[in-house]
Enzyme design. Structure first.
Site, short mmCIF file in Angstrom:
data_model
loop_
_atom_site.label_atom_id
_atom_site.label_comp_id
_atom_site.label_asym_id
_atom_site.label_seq_id
_atom_site.Cartn_x
_atom_site.Cartn_y
_atom_site.Cartn_z
N PHE A 146 -4.34 3.21 6.70
CA PHE A 146 -3.71 2.92 7.99
C PHE A 146 -3.07 1.54 7.89
O PHE A 146 -3.38 0.62 8.63
CB PHE A 146 -4.78 2.97 9.09
N LYS A 201 6.88 5.62 -10.76
CA LYS A 201 7.85 6.58 -10.19
C LYS A 201 8.56 7.36 -11.29
O LYS A 201 8.84 8.56 -11.13
CB LYS A 201 8.87 5.83 -9.34
N1 LIG Z 1 5.41 0.62 2.34
C1 LIG Z 1 6.40 1.36 1.85
O1 LIG Z 1 7.57 1.16 2.21
C2 LIG Z 1 6.11 2.49 0.91
C3 LIG Z 1 7.19 3.25 0.40
C4 LIG Z 1 6.93 4.35 -0.43
C5 LIG Z 1 5.63 4.64 -0.79
N2 LIG Z 1 4.60 3.84 -0.32
C6 LIG Z 1 3.24 4.16 -0.74
O2 LIG Z 1 2.47 4.51 0.42
C7 LIG Z 1 1.12 4.09 0.25
C8 LIG Z 1 0.71 3.22 1.43
O3 LIG Z 1 1.56 2.09 1.50
P1 LIG Z 1 1.37 0.98 2.63
O4 LIG Z 1 2.55 0.09 2.49
O5 LIG Z 1 1.06 1.62 3.91
O6 LIG Z 1 0.06 0.26 2.09
P2 LIG Z 1 -0.82 -0.83 2.88
O7 LIG Z 1 -0.05 -1.43 3.98
O8 LIG Z 1 -1.40 -1.73 1.83
O9 LIG Z 1 -2.02 0.04 3.53
C9 LIG Z 1 -2.98 0.68 2.74
C10 LIG Z 1 -4.05 1.28 3.64
O10 LIG Z 1 -5.00 1.94 2.82
C11 LIG Z 1 -6.32 1.50 3.16
N3 LIG Z 1 -7.14 1.56 1.96
C12 LIG Z 1 -7.09 0.78 0.85
N4 LIG Z 1 -7.98 1.21 -0.06
C13 LIG Z 1 -8.62 2.26 0.49
C14 LIG Z 1 -9.68 3.10 0.06
N5 LIG Z 1 -10.23 2.97 -1.14
N6 LIG Z 1 -10.12 4.07 0.91
C15 LIG Z 1 -9.58 4.20 2.14
N7 LIG Z 1 -8.55 3.44 2.60
C16 LIG Z 1 -8.10 2.48 1.79
C17 LIG Z 1 -6.13 0.08 3.68
O11 LIG Z 1 -7.24 -0.25 4.49
P3 LIG Z 1 -7.31 -1.63 5.33
O12 LIG Z 1 -6.30 -1.47 6.45
O13 LIG Z 1 -8.67 -1.67 5.86
O14 LIG Z 1 -6.94 -2.68 4.36
C18 LIG Z 1 -4.83 0.25 4.47
O15 LIG Z 1 -5.11 0.78 5.74
C19 LIG Z 1 1.05 3.34 -1.10
O16 LIG Z 1 0.56 4.22 -2.07
C20 LIG Z 1 2.50 3.00 -1.38
O17 LIG Z 1 2.79 2.94 -2.75
C21 LIG Z 1 4.81 2.80 0.52
#
Ligand SMILES: NC(=O)c1ccc[n+]([C@@H]2O[C@H](COP(=O)([O-])OP(=O)(O)OC[C@H]3O[C@@H](n4cnc5c(N)ncnc54)[C@H](OP(=O)(O)O)[C@@H]3O)[C@@H](O)[C@H]2O)c1
Length: 354
Positions: free
Chosen positions: A8, A224
């Site tokens: 989240f 990727k």
């Molecule tokens: N951001 C982008 O634009 C984008 C684009 C394409 C793909 N993605 C992919 O989408 C995914 C999420 O990206 P994001 O930007 O949303 O990441 P983020 O902001 O770092 O959020 C990650 C979330 O995962 C939770 N988390 C971390 N480790 C965990 C575990 N072991 N078990 C359960 N929850 C866990 C974190 O918890 P806490 O909140 O408690 O820290 C946080 O809520 C990644 O794999 C990323 O590569 C992202």
């Protein structure tokens, strides 16, 4: 359609923000009533409510730095695996951070959810790069879907395009600017900014990886490349086998020199299949200004060389977290279209809040 989110952060929160409005409308048009039943995180706790969580309440809880636990109903859950075992859901959306070396724990999350008979949608490229073949086979065996449109170029249709739009043709190679953070950093350096300031901008946009060195060192792009190559050619390429150079050693002078020569420095990801072998690389290249890969800001582009259709390409202008959240929605719509006989279509009589 009972939806659970594991992760989240930037992507999960944007999805939850849009679920009651635009995304909910898009799902209702195809006959589905979305219900957010669970959210799991690392440091913000877990919340499961079979009757439905209010996305706004969940967002308010974590935005203030608090935990989700107060919204939880039922036996206590204290780990991601227990969370998956307890899910009252039809689909798990896996959006935890990328681990470019092993793809864990995301791959285990996906496997566990599929084994429970849940559909899985992810924007996490780790499970696609490291275990796509196994996870697709598992999903097929259990009559569920494993969708990952957001794993490469956010919401731009890449996997759907390969799946549906090139019948009879074979992709022989591809090249692309697949990491928006490095494109943004390099293009801001062209305008005289420091790399550090540009990285802060990418982080504020929510497009940088949780550990931004994975962007700058080329790991994200390498993962990727594997996700794409393994999907295209049913291969088992791993990121460590991708020749990889990041942009950490590039100065503003290098970037501006390239510009004066009528080119732009971009982190280019490439792969081709030659005599049954896959040759893959990620590294900075001088790209001619007129090339589709020379876009500015966080633009991303991907070109496929094909045997029958020449070189075709797709691009995304100014990628943000919105496009990634859209990828999740597009996978849910796909699930609905291709799961008429599964329980995804039978979730309707439940009480809903989202
Ligand atoms: N951001 C982008 O634009 C984008 C684009 C394409 C793909 N993605 C992919 O989408 C995914 C999420 O990206 P994001 O930007 O949303 O990441 P983020 O902001 O770092 O959020 C990650 C979330 O995962 C939770 N988390 C971390 N480790 C965990 C575990 N072991 N078990 C359960 N929850 C866990 C974190 O918890 P806490 O909140 O408690 O820290 C946080 O809520 C990644 O794999 C990323 O590569 C992202």
């Amino acid at each position: 359609l009972r939806i659970a989110l594991l992760g989240f952060g930037a992507v999960g929160r944007r999805f939850a923000e849009l679920l009651p409005g635009a995304y909910g409308r898009a799902l209702r048009v195809i006959g589905l009533r979305p219900l957010l039943t669970a959210i799991g995180t690392a440091r913000h706790g877990f919340a499961i409510d079979p009757a439905g969580l209010d996305p706004a309440e969940c967002l308010a809880a974590v935005v203030q730095g608090g935990a989700l636990d107060a919204l939880h109903r039922g036996p206590r859950v204290s780990s991601a695996s227990a969370f998956i075992r307890a899910l009252p859901a039809d689909v798990l959306i896996e959006v935890t951070p990328l681990d470019p070396r092993k793809g864990e724990p995301a791959t285990s999350h996906v496997r566990a959810a599929l084994r429970r008979g849940l559909h899985v949608v992810t924007a996490n490229k780790g499970p696609v790069a490291f275990a796509r073949r196994e996870l697709q086979a598992l999903a097929a065996r259990l009559g569920v879907h494993f969708r990952h449109e957001g794993a490469v170029m956010d919401g731009t249709p890449i996997f759907s395009l390969l799946e549906r739009c090139l019948p009879g043709a074979e992709v022989t190679a591809f090249r692309g600017t697949l990491n928006s953070t490095t494109s943004l950093v390099l293009s801001r350096m062209e305008a005289g900014e420091t790399a550090r300031a540009a990285l802060r901008e990418a982080q504020a946009l929510g497009i940088a990886e949780a550990d931004p060195s994975f962007d700058l060192d080329g790991w994200d792009a390498a993962v990727k490349v594997c996700a794409l190559a393994n999907t295209l050619w049913d291969a088992a390429l791993v990121p460590a086998k991708v020749r990889r150079t990041g942009i950490a050693g590039i100065s503003r002078l290098d970037v501006q020199r390239a510009l004066r020569a009528g080119t732009r420095l971009r982190l280019v990801a490439r792969a081709e299949r030659r005599a049954g072998r896959i040759i893959a690389s990620v590294g900075p290249e001088r790209v001619p200004l007129e090339d589709p890969l020379a876009g500015g800001g966080s633009h991303a582009a991907l070109a496929f060389a094909t045997d029958l259709a020449g070189e075709i390409g797709v691009f995304q202008l100014g990628g943000t977290v919105d496009q990634t959240a859209y990828a999740l929605l597009s996978d849910l719509v796909f699930l609905a279209a291709s799961s008429k006989s599964t329980r995804i279509g039978r979730a309707s009589g439940r009480r809903k809040r989202s």
